[in-house]
Design a protein around this motif. Structure first.
Motif, PDB file in Angstrom:
ATOM      1  N   MET A 108       1.036  -1.238  -0.041  1.00 16.08           N
ATOM      2  CA  MET A 108      -0.265   0.259   0.421  1.00 16.08           C
ATOM      3  C   MET A 108       0.955   1.223  -0.129  1.00 16.08           C
ATOM      4  SD  MET A 108      -3.193  -0.908  -0.397  1.00 16.08           S
ATOM      5  CE  MET A 108      -4.157   1.265  -0.532  1.00 16.08           C
ATOM      6  N   LEU A 128       3.340   1.638  -1.776  1.00 19.39           N
ATOM      7  CA  LEU A 128       4.286   1.785  -3.240  1.00 19.39           C
ATOM      8  C   LEU A 128       2.586   2.520  -4.266  1.00 19.39           C
ATOM      9  CD1 LEU A 128       5.930  -0.904  -4.345  1.00 19.39           C
ATOM     10  CD2 LEU A 128       7.081   1.568  -3.390  1.00 19.39           C
ATOM     11  N   TRP A 129       1.809   2.022  -4.153  1.00 21.75           N
ATOM     12  CA  TRP A 129       0.324   2.430  -4.287  1.00 21.75           C
ATOM     13  C   TRP A 129       0.229   4.040  -4.070  1.00 21.75           C
ATOM     14  CZ3 TRP A 129      -5.209   4.131  -2.150  1.00 21.75           C
ATOM     15  CH2 TRP A 129      -5.874   4.424  -3.266  1.00 21.75           C
ATOM     16  N   TYR A 144       2.808   6.532  -5.663  1.00 20.88           N
ATOM     17  CA  TYR A 144       2.848   6.122  -6.805  1.00 20.88           C
ATOM     18  C   TYR A 144       1.720   7.824  -7.526  1.00 20.88           C
ATOM     19  CZ  TYR A 144      -1.097   4.086  -8.556  1.00 20.88           C
ATOM     20  OH  TYR A 144      -2.996   4.081  -8.923  1.00 20.88           O
ATOM     21  N   SER A 194       6.335   1.331  -9.249  1.00 20.40           N
ATOM     22  CA  SER A 194       5.527   1.221  -8.782  1.00 20.40           C
ATOM     23  C   SER A 194       4.074   1.282  -9.058  1.00 20.40           C
ATOM     24  CB  SER A 194       5.251   2.551  -7.504  1.00 20.40           C
ATOM     25  OG  SER A 194       6.323   3.065  -6.924  1.00 20.40           O
ATOM     26  N   VAL A 223       3.189  -2.415  -8.066  1.00 17.90           N
ATOM     27  CA  VAL A 223       1.074  -1.675  -7.747  1.00 17.90           C
ATOM     28  C   VAL A 223      -0.133  -3.166  -8.117  1.00 17.90           C
ATOM     29  CG1 VAL A 223      -0.609  -0.410  -6.691  1.00 17.90           C
ATOM     30  CG2 VAL A 223       2.078  -0.330  -6.299  1.00 17.90           C
ATOM     31  N   LEU A 272      -2.220  -5.709  -7.124  1.00 16.18           N
ATOM     32  CA  LEU A 272      -3.889  -5.388  -6.685  1.00 16.18           C
ATOM     33  C   LEU A 272      -3.937  -5.974  -7.834  1.00 16.18           C
ATOM     34  CD1 LEU A 272      -4.220  -2.180  -5.498  1.00 16.18           C
ATOM     35  CD2 LEU A 272      -3.275  -4.435  -4.172  1.00 16.18           C
ATOM     36  N   ARG A 297      -8.829  -3.544   0.693  1.00 16.70           N
ATOM     37  CA  ARG A 297      -7.503  -3.044  -0.404  1.00 16.70           C
ATOM     38  C   ARG A 297      -8.583  -2.659  -1.765  1.00 16.70           C
ATOM     39  NH1 ARG A 297      -2.282  -4.610   1.450  1.00 16.70           N
ATOM     40  NH2 ARG A 297      -2.659  -5.254   3.116  1.00 16.70           N
ATOM     41  N   ASN A 315      -6.825  -4.068  -8.956  1.00 12.08           N
ATOM     42  CA  ASN A 315      -6.598  -3.627  -9.848  1.00 12.08           C
ATOM     43  C   ASN A 315      -7.670  -4.697 -11.252  1.00 12.08           C
ATOM     44  OD1 ASN A 315      -5.622  -2.076 -12.552  1.00 12.08           O
ATOM     45  ND2 ASN A 315      -3.845  -1.179 -11.413  1.00 12.08           N
TER      46      ASN A 315
END
Length: 110
Positions: A1, A3-4, A7, A20, A24, A28, A83, A86
């Protein structure tokens, strides 16, 4: 998270931002590039690609941005928010697999 959040941070340079995004999106994605039912490579991609990508992104991100995003991620975790998933990365992985299958079929037909 972390890195989420990194970015999405405006002070993150473009290279760590794209690393990132890749890490990510892969983490995800509900679909793996190499499915887990393939005995060895299915698990090795998660054991090798994700940690190396995370390490690379963390080394490229400026320390102040990383610290700020770490605090945001800690607060986010404390709130027990679900969470994100993606679906774009999942669709991309499906398209890659379809291209591989189409390529193998095309070679087989010739």
């Amino acid at each position: 998270m972390v890195l989420w959040f990194c970015y999405r941070h405006p002070q993150t340079p473009w290279l760590p931002k794209w690393v990132s995004v890749f890490v990510v999106a892969y983490a995800l994605s509900p679909i793996d590039l190499i499915p887990d039912f393939i005995p060895v490579p299915g698990y090795l991609d998660d054991v090798i690609i994700l940690p190396l990508g995370i390490l690379l992104a963390i080394r490229l991100i400026p320390p102040l941005v990383l610290e700020e995003c770490h605090l945001k991620a800690s607060e986010w975790e404390k709130n027990h928010v679900k969470r994100p998933v993606n679906r774009v990365a999942a669709a991309l992985i499906v398209l890659i697999w379809l291209a591989v299958v189409a390529g193998v079929w095309w070679v087989y037909i010739r």
